[in-house]
Scaffold this motif. Sequence first.
Motif: not given
Length: 254
Positions: A196-203
């Motif tokens: 998984v790539e880094s995320q600007a937004q996530f839950a």
Amino acid sequence: MKRIESVKNEQVKNWKKLLTKKGRDKSGQFLLEGFHLIEEALKAKLKFEAILVTNEDKIESQWQIERKKFIIVTEQVLKELSEMDTPQGVVAIVQMPTWPEQIATTGQWLLIDRVQDPGNIGTMIRTAEAAGLTGIVLGEGSVDLYNGKVVRATQGALFHIPIIKGNILELIPKFKAAGIPVFGTALEKASSYTAVESQAQFALIVGNEGQGVEKSILAECDQNIYIPIFGQAESLNVAVASGILMYYLKAIRS
């Protein structure tokens, strides 16, 4: 300065109820023990009903709080309200922080499903705040947020990050509708977190120490991930795993 010397005092009896979840929920207050936690609560501008000390030397001069809120009590009274083996000689009665009940539609969130160990909950809250997450959802079936062991394990972080109590299964569609990817954690039918790539937004959803995240919740996630185990351990502690995943998902990589 007011003094209370008897454990049978009505105020002491009422404050002792704050050692239970029922008492805390009814009053909207909780007990805060120790100098550091009181200082963190003052920084967050929480409302204090009273600060109990065994002598005036325990009163910190830099605390910006009305002197009338300080009450001198006996060591016996303080022991009635303390959950620590070696009390620090100061206990405060504090109003619970208030956060918006509606989930934000932006940001980076940690969702906690049925985690029972107070130390784990406290550590996850502390780590989420340190990582700069937007907020936390404490799902149904998790240990009470204002359990004394939870509060102490957060080291005051719970005063500085929004923590919302809610039904995780009902909140997932709201995250998805806002375009926030939802990651579950599981040992089966999941991808390594490094895929998984880094995320600007996530839950990010983490679950119960023994059972993990509820299967019905995992079925609604956009993607389920796991942390590979290279040694003989069956699994990682949920607080440790949460910390790894929060920092990984948040990291900025070129």
